[in-house]
Every structure is written in C-alpha cells, then in structure tokens.
Design a protein around this motif. Structure first.
Motif, short mmCIF file in Angstrom:
data_model
loop_
_atom_site.label_atom_id
_atom_site.label_comp_id
_atom_site.label_asym_id
_atom_site.label_seq_id
_atom_site.Cartn_x
_atom_site.Cartn_y
_atom_site.Cartn_z
N PHE A 1 -8.85 8.18 7.14
CA PHE A 1 -7.60 8.70 6.57
C PHE A 1 -7.77 10.15 6.11
N LEU A 2 -8.88 10.46 5.47
CA LEU A 2 -9.13 11.83 5.01
C LEU A 2 -9.20 12.80 6.20
N LEU A 3 -9.83 12.36 7.28
CA LEU A 3 -9.87 13.18 8.49
C LEU A 3 -8.45 13.43 9.01
N THR B 1 0.83 -1.21 0.00
CA THR B 1 0.00 0.00 0.00
C THR B 1 0.86 1.26 0.00
N VAL B 2 1.97 1.24 0.75
CA VAL B 2 2.86 2.40 0.77
C VAL B 2 3.48 2.60 -0.62
N ILE B 3 3.92 1.52 -1.22
CA ILE B 3 4.57 1.60 -2.54
C ILE B 3 3.58 2.10 -3.59
N ILE B 4 2.36 1.57 -3.57
CA ILE B 4 1.35 2.01 -4.54
C ILE B 4 1.01 3.48 -4.34
N PRO C 1 2.01 18.77 0.50
CA PRO C 1 0.72 18.08 0.64
C PRO C 1 0.64 16.78 -0.15
N ILE C 2 1.11 16.79 -1.39
CA ILE C 2 1.06 15.57 -2.20
C ILE C 2 1.98 14.51 -1.60
N LEU C 3 3.18 14.91 -1.24
CA LEU C 3 4.15 13.97 -0.70
C LEU C 3 3.67 13.36 0.61
N VAL C 4 3.23 14.20 1.52
CA VAL C 4 2.78 13.73 2.83
C VAL C 4 1.52 12.90 2.71
N THR C 5 0.60 13.29 1.82
CA THR C 5 -0.62 12.51 1.64
C THR C 5 -0.29 11.09 1.20
N GLY C 6 0.62 10.94 0.24
CA GLY C 6 0.98 9.61 -0.23
C GLY C 6 1.61 8.76 0.84
N TYR D 1 -0.92 7.99 3.70
CA TYR D 1 -1.89 6.98 3.30
C TYR D 1 -1.31 5.58 3.48
N GLY D 2 -0.10 5.39 2.96
CA GLY D 2 0.51 4.07 3.07
C GLY D 2 0.72 3.64 4.50
#
Length: 766
Positions: free
Chosen positions: A594-596, A322-325, A631-636, A639-640
């Motif tokens: 996760f969104l929260l 999941t982290v890799i994806i 934001p993009i980097l931390v979100t990814g 999430y993983g």
C-alpha cells in the motif's frame, strides 16, 4: 459473522418487499428533509488554530467590518483602447456604486465615517505612503472621475485594465446565494450597449459546478464491465441500481444536513465518488459469488444468495469497515472541513455496505432463478470447473515461476514513479491554474499584466502594540506603513483604518510575488516574526491573514499532519489485517504494498498536475501546486479500497489453504477464484474515478486522477502481481501465527468456514 449475515440474506430473499419498501422510505425521508432544509455549501475551507485564522477570528470579534470576505472584478477593453473615456467611466462608476449599495457589501465611505478620528490617522498614513512610493512610479493609479477617485478601483498605466476590489461584511460561506449573483449582475451592466468593456468577476464570486457530465462515462464503462463479468443484463443492472440508490441517500442526506454544519462544495462530490465506486464493487462481489455457487455447485438461487451474503458479504463488511476506519482516522488530525469530508464519505460507504447486505438479496429475491440464464447454466453444467486452466491459471503460474523477478520489477517501477514526490508542492489551486478560456484565469491574467502578480493575493495585516494597554499613534502607523513599503517583495501598502479604541491598525499589503510563490510564503513568515526589525522598531506584533495567508497556513498545517495520519493508517492496517487473516506476514506485506502504491500515485500526480506532463490529455492548461488536503484524503480512501482487494484476493487464498491446498497450490487456486472479480471491480473503480478527471473544477480533477491512478497501480501492480509473487516466496509460512497471539485473537470467520460446517451438519441431519 457469516452465520448472522446468512440469516439476513435468507430473510431478505424470502421477504423482499419489507426491505425494498424500507429503503424507499429512507430515501423519501432524505428527499423530504432536503426539500425543507435546502442545500447550503461553501467553497471556503478553514483550519482552526492557524495564525491567519486566529487573526480573522480576532477581527470578527473586535472589528467585524474588517473581517469579511474579499472579492474583485476586473474591467478590460481591447488592446489599444482605454477605460477612462467619459462614457466608460460613467458606466464603471455606476456599476461600482450599485455594488456598494448592495446588502452585505462594505461601502468605503460609510466605513470611513464610522472610523471617525481613526480614519484621519489612516488618511494621514496613506498620504505618507503615497509620497514614499511616488518615486517608484507604480504602473497603476486610482481611477479618476472629474478629479475624484472611484473608491476601490485602480487603473493600469496603459488604461486598458481596471481592478475593482471590495469587501463583504461577512465571510463568503455566510453570504446568501443571491449576493454574489447581484454583484455579477451589477458589474455586467457595463458590457451592455456596445461599450466594449468586459467584466471578469473573481473566482470567489463564481458559482462553479463541482462536477460535469463526464462521470456518466465512468458509469457507462462500469455497466459494460458488469455485463461482461456477470453475463446478463439483469445481474449487471443490480449493482448499478443499488449503488445509485446508495449515493442518492448518502449525498442527499449530506445536502439535507448542510444547513446545520459547515460543508465545503467538494464534500458531497467526494461522497459521490466513493459511494458509486464501493457501491458497485460490493454488490458485484456478492452477485458474482451467488452466480458461481449456482453454476458450479448447482445450488438454488435462494440458497446461493443466502450463502453469498454470508461469505462474500462478510468480506464486504470488513472491506467496508476498513474504508470507514481509514476515513474516520482523519478526525484525529483535528481539521474541521476535512473531518466533515471524511464523515460524509464514510457515511456513503456505510450506506452502501448496508444496502449490499440487505437490499441486494431482496432484489435477488425478486429476480429469482433468472439471475442465471439457461445458456449460462448449460455451460456451467458442461464444465465442472469452468475457471480451471484458464487465463488466470496461466497468468498466476507464470508469476510464480518468475516470482523474484516480478518482485524486483514492481518495486523498481513503483519506486521510479514515486521520484517526483520529493518535489511535490502543496497549496490551493487558484485562477493561475484555471484553464485559459475561463473567467477565473482571464481575470487572474488581466490583474497580473495590469498591476502585478501580487494583486491576485492581497494580504491583510493587523498591527497591535506589544504593551497590552498601549495605543498605536498615527505617526507610528505612518512609519510602519512606510517601512513595510520598503520590503523587497512589497508592491503596495495601504492603511485601511484603526479600531475605535486605537489599539489595532488594519493594513492592506500587496506582494510583488504571486499567491502560490515561495517568495510570498517567505514574506508572510518575515512579517509575523516577533524578532523582525519592524516589530522591534515600532514595538508591535503583526498578524497576517487574507485568502493567500490562509492557504499558506492550511498547506503547512496539512503537511505537518500527513506523517501522523500515515502512521495511524499503517497501525490500523496491521491490526485489521491481523484480525482478518490471522497472520503476521500478510499484514506486513499488504501494508508495504500500500505504501508503494501511495508514493507512486503522488509521484505521478505531481508530474501531471504540478509539472504539467500530458496536461492537454487530461483537460487542463497550466500546472500548479497540488491541492493541500489531497494527500491525506487520497491516502485514506486508497487505503480502504486497497484493503478491499487485499481482503477479497487473499481471503480466497486463505480459504484454499484452510480447505487443504498448501504451498503455491493455495496461491494458484485462490487467485483463480478471486482474480476475475477483483480485476472487474478495479476496472469499475478506475472508470468511476476517471470520470471525474474532466470535471470543471481543478480540485475535483486532481482527486479523481489520484484515486484512478492509485487504484490502477494498487490493483494491477501490487495485488495482481506483487501479492501472489510474495505469497509464493513465503509459501505456507505466510499463514503462520504464534500460538499465544492466536489464542488472543477472535475468530472473525471471514471465509465462512463455520457457516459451511453448520450447513453441512444440517444436511447430514436430514
């Protein structure tokens, strides 16, 4: 999957040196390549396709001498003194001349000679500009020696600040490391002999370290948590050893390949962050499962290690996947430097997953039965169910009794924390947000006080006739420059020259506003507008580039890409969790949680790093815009990692449900089984990421803070509180799956049911 991993674990345990030597050989190859290729990283980050990058690429093709990177040096003297004394002018003149004679530095005299007639047009326009702006009495002027200006140097009206601006023939990323060092050495010569002059190089010239020594504190905390969780120095040392080896291979490999791919200096640091965190956690999950099987079920160390790799190893595999994806999902955005970051970080995760599944059981084979001390075994034998009715049981029971109150409170707390997101501003941290005691900040402040905020962010304009076969006459350039000077947010306009064919004019423009101000963004937009008065009056198109324009475009591009990326993450989350848990409700609940977490994380990060709340506590002096790609980097990454905890916690609940526990009983039993190790893993990750908060680089600070806060929120508020409460609300319905979908989905056997059944059948056959 579990059966396959069980065999790998058993083989590695039985023949440990095959696997150990194999990984040592891989490390040796990486170190050899690193020695041959060296390390090549750059602080430059560009996004192909933006307006500023298009202009830069065009300049590199048609007028390469104007497409190089820019840098500056500020000379200052104490309050009440002046720089334009004969002795000081001589020192500064020599330093400037030495810089202009360095390789890769453009000498204005040579540039003017090459431009020929175009230079005359430039000089004519320059004279018109000076005449037009003379009535404004700017608080600066050229630094003069014997009535002749020193090229590229301006002096403030009070005489105590001089700004030396120059240009390289190539972008900073293409400069040999020795060039900035030579520039700094040349300008620092003015400080010798008690001259009283201080030379402050710009941030682009300084080779600042990306990380400091504080991350060692995070590793030390991780070691303490491992010791408390696993109960022995040997068991606690294994996750640390494997994680360090994993980041050594992955980060070393990234550096070894940096000769062939453009890599920003933050890329290996990100791989170090993520690799350390997941490397420690994944091995912790497997070692903890092995010890529990030894102590609770009385298995031998070999059988327990093999089963731990088969069961907990399956969860590790899918958690790592999941982290890799999530990281590789960034490739869809199509931003080069961000894709490189994602791939290097994903490689670090992959290496650590493979190490956890192969090297760890090999090391466990060397340790043997010593993985559990005699004292621990005696304690385990005295308590058939050592975790029963413990703190975890009392905690989760209390949550289930107040399930609705817990759900409402968590949502209210995270919703409140997310409020600052509405005011979040994106950009690239600059000298304006550096700490007060750094040369970058002192240089920025000196420029701002002596010349104005805009001199910290000059813009480079390229004017071309709309008619493809047209030329730009000297009179046209002069008029354009004069009208540009009349703009409300323009401090100074200077023509830089024209192409030899006369169809491209280069103009330097200094805004009155700072590089990250909204007024500067508006100015860039106005200049680029095809319908502006300037474009219509002079029948030209104006392109804008330069460091400030590039950062403005980068922030805008990343802001546009962020919703797309979040959408990708949500869809991936639903699909992966549907496969792992074979449930409809669990994936939806996990994704909503996760969104929260993400919104609350960015809200808190905005309050701290943009608004400056608690800034002294986190080691910085001034708030400013958040890193545009953060934001993009931390979100990814979040999430993983959030799905890691989701997999380990909820898979235990599902395992309890599959094995006969129903209703809230499966929630309680699964929580008891997994909560301790999930809490330990979360504390370790928070500690590792928090260690980067006090790094010298503000970009590393922000990323480390956001990841630490994000894990803290997601693990302790969402997974430890919200998840069991929501699971209790739905009860057995949480595991419901329509039969049609059930038949279509493959059975991944994350809980190891098939493996356990197979082992029991083998025991019965004996």
């Amino acid at each position: 999957m579990s059966t396959f991993l069980y065999k790998i674990g058993k083989s590695a345990y039985g023949k440990p040196w095959y696997f150990i030597v194999g990984w040592i050989a891989i490390l040796g190859v990486v170190l050899a390549l690193l020695g041959i290729n060296g390390m090549h990283v750059s602080s430059e980050m560009k996004i192909e396709g933006t307006e500023s990058q298009k202009v830069l690429d065009q300049l590199a093709k048609e007028l390469p001498e104007a497409a190089g990177g820019q840098a500056s040096v500020v000379f200052t003297v104490p309050e009440g003194e002046r720089l334009d004394t004969p002795e000081r002018l001589k020192l500064i003149g020599k330093a400037v001349n030495d810089v202009y004679h360095l390789e890769y530095v453009i000498n204005p005299a040579d540039f003017a000679a090459e431009a020929g007639a175009a230079a005359q047009a430039s000089n004519s326009a320059s004279g018109q500009t000076q005449a037009a702006s003379a009535t404004e009495s700017p608080p600066f002027g050229p630094m003069m020696v014997g009535g002749v200006p020193i090229p590229g140097v301006m002096l403030s009206s009070d005489g105590r600040v001089a700004l030396f601006q120059f240009q390289f023939t190539v972008q900073q990323m293409s400069l040999p490391e020795s060039v900035p060092d030579s520039v700094i050495e040349a300008v620092s010569a003015v400080e010798k002999g008690g001259s009283g002059i201080t030379a402050l190089p710009s941030d682009s010239l300084m080779s600042k370290p990306s990380v400091g020594s504080t991350e060692a504190v995070g590793i030390a905390v991780a070691a303490v948590v491992l010791l408390m969780t696993l109960g022995s120095v040997v068991a606690a040392g294994l996750p640390l050893l494997t994680a360090i080896l994993g980041v050594g291979i992955s980060v070393g490999g990234a550096f070894a390949l940096s000769k062939f791919i453009h890599m920003s200096d933050i890329t290996p640091v990100l791989a170090l962050m993520v690799g350390l965190a997941v490397g420690i956690d994944y091995c912790l999950f497997i070692v903890n499962r092995q010890r529990r099987m030894i102590l609770d079920q009385g298995l031998s160390a070999r059988e327990a290690a093999s089963r731990a790799v088969g069961t907990a190893g399956s969860a590790v595999f899918f958690a790592g996947l999941t982290v890799i994806i999530a990281l590789c999902g960034m490739l869809v955005i199509g931003i080069g430097f961000l894709s490189t970051m994602a791939l290097v970080a994903a490689a670090a995760v992959l290496v650590n997953v493979l190490i956890a599944l192969t090297l760890l059981p090999a090391l466990l084979g060397l340790v043997g039965e010593r993985i559990c001390s005699t004292k621990a075994r005696a304690k385990g034998a005295a308590h058939a169910d050592p975790i029963s009715r413990g703190f975890a049981h009392r905690w989760v029971t209390g949550i289930l009794k107040l399930r609705w109150l817990v759900v409402v409170l968590v949502i209210l707390v995270l919703g409140t924390a997310a409020i600052p997101v509405a005011k979040m501003e994106m950009g690239i941290p600059s000298g304006a947000t550096a700490n007060l005691d750094t040369p970058a900040r002192q240089s920025y402040d000196a420029i701002a006080s002596g010349f104005g905020e805009g001199f910290n962010g000059p813009l480079l304009l390229v004017a071309e006739p709309k008619d493809a076969s047209g030329k730009i006459a000297p009179e046209t350039l002069g008029g354009l420059v004069q009208d540009l000077q009349k703009h409300d947010d323009v401090a100074l306009v200077t023509p830089m020259g024209m192409s030899k064919t006369g169809d491209m004019a280069i103009v330097s423009l200094i805004p009155k506003s700072g590089p990250t101000d909204a007024e500067t963004r508006d100015l860039v937009r106005d200049l680029r507008s095809a319908d502006s008065n300037l474009a219509r009056t002079y029948n030209v198109t104006i392109g804008v580039t330069g460091f400030t324009a590039i950062n403005i475009d980068m922030s805008a591009k990343l802001a546009e890409a962020f919703p797309l990326y979040v959408g990708i993450i949500v869809i991936l989350s639903l699909i992966i969790l549907l496969l792992v848990f074979r449930s409809i409700i669990v994936p939806i609940k996990a994704t909503a949680g996760f969104l929260l977490s993400v919104l609350a994380t960015f809200g808190i990060t905005t309050a701290v790093y943009q608004w400056g709340w608690l800034h002294s506590l986190f080691g910085f002096d001034t708030g400013g815009p958040l890193l545009s790609f953060m934001p993009i980097l931390v979100t990814g990454i979040l999430y993983g990692l959030a799905m890691d905890y989701q997999v380990f916690l909820v898979s235990s609940m599902r395992e309890s449900y599959v094995h006969g526990h129903h209703g809230t009983e499966s929630v309680v039993h699964g929580y008891e089984q997994a909560s301790r190790v999930v809490v330990a893993a979360a504390v370790i990750m928070v500690s590792v990421f928090a260690g980067f908060i006090f790094a010298p680089d503000i970009m590393i600070k922000q990323i480390g803070f956001a990841l630490a806060v994000g894990i803290l929120i997601d693990a302790f508020l969402v997974r430890m509180l919200l998840v069991p409460a929501v699971m209790a609300v739905f009860g057995d319905k949480a595991w419901g799956l329509p039969k049609r979908i059930d038949r279509l989905l493959p059975n991944l056997d994350v809980e190891g049911d098939k493996l356990i059944a197979q082992l029991k059948a083998q025991e019965t056959a004996k």
